[in-house]
Design a protein around this motif. Structure first.
Motif, PDB file in Angstrom:
ATOM      1  N   SER A  79      -1.213  14.835  -4.471  1.00 32.80           N
ATOM      2  CA  SER A  79      -1.175  13.577  -3.726  1.00 32.80           C
ATOM      3  C   SER A  79      -2.420  13.448  -2.852  1.00 32.80           C
ATOM      4  O   SER A  79      -3.006  12.369  -2.736  1.00 32.80           O
ATOM      5  CB  SER A  79       0.099  13.526  -2.892  1.00 32.80           C
TER       6      SER A  79
ATOM      7  N   ASP B 245       5.505   9.310  -2.097  1.00 33.83           N
ATOM      8  CA  ASP B 245       6.903   9.632  -1.781  1.00 33.83           C
ATOM      9  C   ASP B 245       7.434   8.786  -0.627  1.00 33.83           C
ATOM     10  O   ASP B 245       8.032   9.294   0.323  1.00 33.83           O
ATOM     11  CB  ASP B 245       7.060  11.125  -1.464  1.00 33.83           C
TER      12      ASP B 245
ATOM     13  N   ASP C 271       2.734  19.359  -5.374  1.00 34.46           N
ATOM     14  CA  ASP C 271       2.765  17.900  -5.247  1.00 34.46           C
ATOM     15  C   ASP C 271       1.879  17.369  -4.124  1.00 34.46           C
ATOM     16  O   ASP C 271       1.127  16.423  -4.312  1.00 34.46           O
ATOM     17  CB  ASP C 271       4.203  17.417  -4.995  1.00 34.46           C
TER      18      ASP C 271
ATOM     19  N   GLY D  50       6.404  12.559  -6.493  1.00 36.76           N
ATOM     20  CA  GLY D  50       6.159  13.912  -6.988  1.00 36.76           C
ATOM     21  C   GLY D  50       4.696  14.152  -7.305  1.00 36.76           C
ATOM     22  O   GLY D  50       4.361  14.677  -8.364  1.00 36.76           O
ATOM     23  N   GLY D  51       3.818  13.765  -6.386  1.00 33.57           N
ATOM     24  CA  GLY D  51       2.388  14.016  -6.553  1.00 33.57           C
ATOM     25  C   GLY D  51       1.772  13.241  -7.714  1.00 33.57           C
ATOM     26  O   GLY D  51       0.656  13.521  -8.124  1.00 33.57           O
TER      27      GLY D  51
END
Ligand code: ADP
Ligand code: MG
Length: 641
Positions: free
Chosen positions: A166, A190, A162, A48-49
């Motif tokens: 990221s 992820d 996200d 989730g980032g």
């Protein structure tokens, strides 16, 4: 009101705002701790980032079991103890506030073990220690940060999607990987591996892992040493450049920093070697006496100040020049002699023949695109370069860079755009405006009244189309005219939602930085509405499968990168303004240029379009498209009247 000493939890939350702005800053601090702990392998995992969870695992020295709890106290550090340490500090972290700050705004689980001791695990949430227990674990440290900013909703609000967060983390890891080719970095977001560097100590291999083969194989090494300033790293050769500065990284004593001085010196070193409006690619490492550089001017330790900016500037400039010249001069010996660097010490009086070595021909021709090789310096350029005597910054360049950096939004446009289309004098096209340059009177006008016949005389300076029409000589600026026509057409088609893609037979692959990639993802629908067909390809490449029909395959990559730049810098601009800029960019890119030789049919078609178009008085940048010189004026010139 009572003055109170802030309780430590509150103080840490405030500090967190300074040290930890988003997941990427937490990742940076944690990785720097791992580096300081001597790790040779660092893995960063996000979900989730990094907001849901951010984990950093290292194989460094680990921590003494008694130290886990202390490490979370503010100003707890094992790295400095006396004020003198501050001036000679070489480790990355030293404020002793990263762990305390991060733990104040999240739930941190840290597991660590050092050689000869038991492993320990500590859980801290919102600054409160929840548990400390012995556990079995390998030597090294593992820190997992969950629910970042769960208790600071204001900070939470500033976070982006996200994939954007990221992307920021990935940028941080790229820089750290470049700073530390001896460490193997792995980044997984992820479940997808985004980065993996070999950690074999070879910078070129790190560049390969990060930017791919095209970039790494076009890089030349930098080695230079002058008055205690050591320059190392890689620069792209002159066939490798970009429309923005995304592939420039600067390190001072292995700390990634931003510095106007370094940027200016690098670009001055490339001046005249790559096209205007393009930027070199570089991983530039400066080593200086730690006491000659103030790294602590910014809480995130980004911007540095040098005690002697001039000597740093000069060293970088010459490092770059020498590296490029070495690459350009043909080397016949198996082991090339390094070219003699600038001999004189003073910045003001460098040796005129500072480059040494003979420069007889351009050797660097290895399989580059036609467009790139078009910018190969000619023999004359090289001679000129040899004669060049100026290690001092070009004030103009420096000034422009200073301005760019001091502005809130860095400008990557090579041309200035009018703020609004409304500024264009669209209504004067019917009548035309009388103008005077000296005593030359001419009419600036859209030039043509319908139904009148005209004759194309030809092309002047490969830039202007000359037309005889009634009692007038009309000059059309081919680039401005073409650009305007394409722009108007795109605007119309965009409104009608029918900018057609032109599918490429073989997709063009373009490598983007993680932030650039995030821009593409975020604006996917927008790109499609312009006729772009873009697909993710590999981990940080984009496959261009279709382009707006006005663009050629050759223009595809550069145009895309430029548009992404537009979207990045124009963040605050309104949607329409942004869209306008991008249509300008596409129009400008695809239009014929000044100095392009045109055939008669090409001129005819352009002139026909100008005559048919309603708004062709100025190009989208506000320059006139056409100018009319009257017969009377010409006759006056020859004293016939
Ligand atoms: P600083 O790095 O500025 O000293 P931090 O809050 O980041 O402050 O870390 C506090 C201390 O915790 C460090 O000085 C170090 O002794 C220890 N530490 C933190 N992370 C690690 C790690 N990954 N491996 C070993 N020791 C660590
Ligand atoms: Mg630290």
């Amino acid at each position: 009101m009572l003055v109170k000493i802030l309780d430590s939890q509150l103080a840490n939350m405030i500090a967190a705002g300074e040290v930890v702005e988003r997941p990427s800053s937490a990742a940076k601090e944690l990785c720097e701790n791992s580096i300081d702990a001597g790790a040779t392998s660092i893995t960063v995992e996000l979900s989730g980032g990094g907001i849901r969870e951010l984990t950093v695992i290292d194989n460094g020295c680990g921590m003494h079991p008694d130290d886990l709890e202390t490490a979370f106290l503010r100003h707890a550090t094992s790295k400095i103890s006396t004020p003198e340490d501050l001036t000679s500090i070489l480790t990355l972290g030293f404020r002793g506030e990263a762990l305390a700050s991060i733990a104040a705004v999240s739930r941190v689980t840290m597991t660590s073990r050092m050689q000869g001791a038991d492993g320990k695990q500590i859980v801290v949430e919102g600054g409160k220690v929840l548990s400390v227990e012995s556990v079995g674990c390998p030597i090294g440290t593992r820190i997992s940060v969950k629910n970042l900013f769960y208790n600071t909703p204001a900070r939470m609000k500033f976070l982006k999607k996200d994939y954007t967060e990221s992307g920021y983390v990935e940028e941080v890891l790229r820089k750290l990987s470049l700073a530390h080719p001896e460490i193997s970095f792995r980044f997984v977001s992820d479940g997808k591996e985004k980065l993996f560097t070999p950690g074999d100590g070879n910078l070129k291999n790190a560049v390969y892992a990060i930017y791919g083969k095209e970039v790494s194989s076009a890089c030349v090494p930098l080695h230079y040493d002058e008055n205690g300033v050591k320059i190392n790293g890689l620069v792209g050769n002159i066939t490798l450049y970009r429309k923005n500065r995304a592939l420039q990284s600067f390190f001072v004593n292995n700390r990634c920093i931003v510095s106007r001085t370094l940027t200016a010196a690098l670009e001055e070193g490339f001046k005249g070697m790559i096209p205007i409006g393009c930027f070199p690619v570089a991983v530039l490492k400066v080593g200086v006496d730690p006491s000659a550089v103030d790294v602590n001017v910014h809480p995130a330790k980004l911007e540095v100040k040098f005690a002697n900016e001039n000597s740093i500037y000069s060293a970088v400039y010459w490092a770059v020049k020498n590296a490029l010249m070495q690459k350009l001069s043909p080397v016949i010996d198996a082991e090339p002699e390094p070219l003699e660097p600038k001999k004189t010490v003073s910045v003001k009086t460098p040796s005129a023949n500072g480059f040494g070595g003979s420069i007889s021909t351009v050797a660097e021709t290895s399989g580059k695109t036609a467009e790139a090789s078009a910018y190969m310096p000619t023999q004359n350029d090289l001679e000129a370069l040899k004669k060049q005597k100026k290690p001092e910054p070009s004030t103009a360049l420096r000034q422009s860079i200073l301005e760019e950096f001091s502005g809130k939004t860095p400008q990557t446009f090579s041309e200035t755009l009018p703020k609004q289309t409304e500024e264009l004098p669209q209504n004067s096209q019917q009548s035309g405006t009388k103008k005077k340059i000296g005593d030359i009177e001419y009419i600036q006008t859209a030039a043509f009244t319908d139904g009148e016949s005209y004759r194309i005389i030809g092309q002047l300076f490969n830039t202007y189309i000359l037309i005889e029409e009634g009692d007038s000589l009309v000059l059309i600026d081919q680039h401005a005219a073409h650009e305007r026509i394409i722009y108007e057409r795109l605007v119309k088609e965009k409104k009608e939602k029918k900018i057609l893609p032109q599918m490429l037979l073989v997709p063009e692959i373009v490598s983007l930085t993680p932030t650039e990639l995030a821009v593409v993802t975020e604006h996917k629908a927008f790109f499609e509405s312009l006729g772009w067909e873009l697909d993710e390809f590999g981990k940080d490449d984009i496959a261009i499968r279709g382009v707006p029909y006005v663009i050629t395959k050759e223009q595809a990559r550069d145009t895309l990168v430029e548009i992404i730049g537009n979207l990045q810098t124009g963040k605050q601009a309104s949607e329409t303004a942004k869209e306008d800029r991008i249509l300008y960019t596409i129009a400008c890119r695809s239009a014929v240029k000044g100095h392009d030789k045109l055939t008669l049919p090409e001129m005819e078609s352009l002139v026909k379009s100008v005559r048919e178009s309603e708004k062709t008085l100025t190009c989208p940048h506000g320059r006139p498209v056409s100018t009319t010189v009257t017969k009377t004026f010409i006759e006056k010139l020859f004293k016939r009247l």
